[in-house]
Design a protein around this motif. Sequence first.
Motif, PDB file in Angstrom:
ATOM      1  N   ASN A 186       0.795  -1.228   0.000  1.00  0.00           N
ATOM      2  CA  ASN A 186       0.000   0.000   0.000  1.00  0.00           C
ATOM      3  C   ASN A 186       0.825   1.274   0.000  1.00  0.00           C
ATOM      4  OD1 ASN A 186      -2.352  -1.487   0.015  1.00  0.00           O
ATOM      5  ND2 ASN A 186      -2.340  -1.655   2.240  1.00  0.00           N
ATOM      6  N   ASP A 202      -0.126  -2.152  -4.239  1.00  0.00           N
ATOM      7  CA  ASP A 202      -1.410  -2.552  -3.648  1.00  0.00           C
ATOM      8  C   ASP A 202      -1.209  -3.305  -2.340  1.00  0.00           C
ATOM      9  OD1 ASP A 202      -0.587  -5.034  -4.333  1.00  0.00           O
ATOM     10  OD2 ASP A 202      -2.173  -5.394  -5.824  1.00  0.00           O
ATOM     11  N   ASP A 203      -2.272  -3.916  -1.853  1.00  0.00           N
ATOM     12  CA  ASP A 203      -2.203  -4.492  -0.506  1.00  0.00           C
ATOM     13  C   ASP A 203      -1.326  -5.737  -0.434  1.00  0.00           C
ATOM     14  OD1 ASP A 203      -3.912  -5.900  -2.048  1.00  0.00           O
ATOM     15  OD2 ASP A 203      -5.444  -6.184  -0.504  1.00  0.00           O
ATOM     16  N   ILE A 213       1.374  -1.250  -8.962  1.00  0.00           N
ATOM     17  CA  ILE A 213       0.081  -0.993  -9.609  1.00  0.00           C
ATOM     18  C   ILE A 213       0.259  -0.642 -11.079  1.00  0.00           C
ATOM     19  CG2 ILE A 213      -1.949   0.515  -9.625  1.00  0.00           C
ATOM     20  CD1 ILE A 213      -1.911   0.500  -6.648  1.00  0.00           C
ATOM     21  N   GLY A 215      -9.407  -2.593  -4.889  1.00  0.00           N
ATOM     22  CA  GLY A 215      -9.122  -1.294  -4.274  1.00  0.00           C
ATOM     23  C   GLY A 215     -10.268  -0.793  -3.427  1.00  0.00           C
ATOM     24  N   VAL A 224      -4.902   3.167  -4.743  1.00  0.00           N
ATOM     25  CA  VAL A 224      -5.123   1.788  -5.186  1.00  0.00           C
ATOM     26  C   VAL A 224      -6.345   1.714  -6.100  1.00  0.00           C
ATOM     27  CG1 VAL A 224      -5.579  -0.565  -4.391  1.00  0.00           C
ATOM     28  CG2 VAL A 224      -4.068   0.929  -3.086  1.00  0.00           C
TER      29      VAL A 224
END
Lengths: 333, 317
Positions: B65, B77-78, B83, B275, B285
């Motif tokens: 993140n 991203d997580d 991304i 997201g 995100v």
Amino acid sequence: MTKLLEVNNLHTRFKVRNGYLHAVNGVSFSLDKGEMLGVVGESGCGKSVSMMSLIRLLPPAAQITEGEVRIDGEDITHASVSRVNSIRGSKVGMIFQDPMTSLNPFMKIGDQLVEGIVYHKKITKAEALKQAAKYLKMVGISNAEHRLTEYPHQLSGGMRQRVMIAMALLNEPSLVIADEPTTALDVTIQAQIVELVKDLREKLNMSIIWITHDLSLLAGMVDRIMVMYGGYVVEEAVLDDIYNSPLHPYTIGLLKSIPSLKTEAGSRLPSIPGAPPNLFTVPTGCPFAPRCEHKIDRCQTEVPALAAVPGSSGDRPHRVACWVDMRGRGVEQ
Amino acid sequence: MTDQAIPLQQEEKQFSLAKDAFIRLIANRLAIVGMVLVAFLFFVAIFGPYLTPYDFLSQDLMARNQAPSWQHWFGTDDLGRDIMSRVIYGSRTAVIVGFSTVSFSLVIGLFMGALGGYFGGKVDAFVVWLIDITMSIPSLLLVIVINVSLKPPLVNWMDAQFLATGNEFYRNTIWVDFVLVFGSLALIKWPKAARIIRGQILSIRNKNYVLAAEALGVPTSKIVRRYVIPNAIGPIIVYISAALGEAMVLESSFSFLGVGVRPPIPSWGNMISDGLRIWQLYPHVLAAPAAVLAIVTIAFSFLGDGLNDALNPRQWK
């Protein structure tokens, strides 16, 4: 005198939802080389359909059921599709009613003009374009070379009709069928187009069939007039005879309804009461009988044949289809 | 003067309509914007693997993140995946789905529309009936039904094939997703193409200039090529460009709902879906795939509008 066109007992009908629409019911006439014929009648009387039948330019629903058409002695009604295609354009040219929609908006004037001639005469495109420029000049379009590169929407209505005329003439056809070519144009342009056609006819010695609903337009232009009603030819005579001694009540009615300068201001223009017949059934009597003020009993039961008027003779007799002898009862004009 | 003017005309004649249309198109600023963006999209989709700084699957759990930075232009991203790389791969998904869907629907639509337009009568009535029925089916429902009913047996069959033959091709069930998405989208979209083509053929067949060409004895093949097709092509090209954008949006919405392309294969739709869970904390995100999707849609609209104007000589000033 050689006959360019001979039509015998032509019948054309349209397939409609419940049966048939009988648009042309036994039309016979002939045309000499260099002759100009006017075909007159109300809307829906079969004049366009019968002339389109000459080169079989009909929608799929239409069908020629009887009769024959001969152009230069060659039978068209039974000719193959490819043969008819090669006659269209090369021997018979057409000029249509609405110049605004008769040109493909996606093609340049030049490309469109030469489409037919390249196909029929097997000449190169450059050659054809040169020809096209010549004909554009002939129909009175200035700056012809430049016009060839323009699209239809860049031209006015009168100009487009001139282009259509040039397109029909480019193949040097011996017969031109003009289907109400001036109806969509305003009166001054109308006069110009009429003059142009008269002029070109003398120059090129073509035969012309001019379809119109305006009898007065034909004065001083055509040699002969054929009056149609309900899919029948009701009267046919040389120009002067139609104007001076019309013999069919319908022709008389048409002549009476032309406005003239002598008509008193405020008075009503004479008209023919009623409307043209629907053509879903073949009439058993004279098609005009329901609207005719001279009708006799026989008119209801028997279709009058188109016959030469007693007394008229020669190569081109005055022919009329009426049971009543209208001689001496015509118009006072 | 004649001799000079005619050869000039001669040179111009080749593809004159296309050339004129192109000149007209590049004079339209919005169309240029659309064209550049669409061209860029295709470039990225084709050369994606050579452009991505990271592998779209490689996770970096130490860098989850992350906000956009020089290392990760669009952030991570997580799972710590880059991304931008995923968006680039998502463009591949979008372009593949868009193209296949539009070509399938166009082929079906062209066939059905031409059938109805040419033959008329009962054939036409049947085609119109089929169009109406297809259009009345809710597209989302259709896709879900196809997914639920066709996908499991297809995946099982692929697995069985892999076990039996050992062929690597059967191992990757990702293609099942793609085929199902194309198939169902094409099924939804063909009626629109069919309608356009049918209407075009019906109206052009009765145009006076077709009659005039027939009166000149121009052969039918030439009439179709030079009169019917150029007059019909404008709306169809516009349809294509609009449908491409639309198909990409639809693919994204299906993927968003979990009935389209499944993770880990990136699609803008499933990225937005991912997201959505954390966007209050990490808006980037969600923002990157959503913005790209929006820009692509607008670009296709601009291009479609520009093409429509350019291909219609009547609108030239």
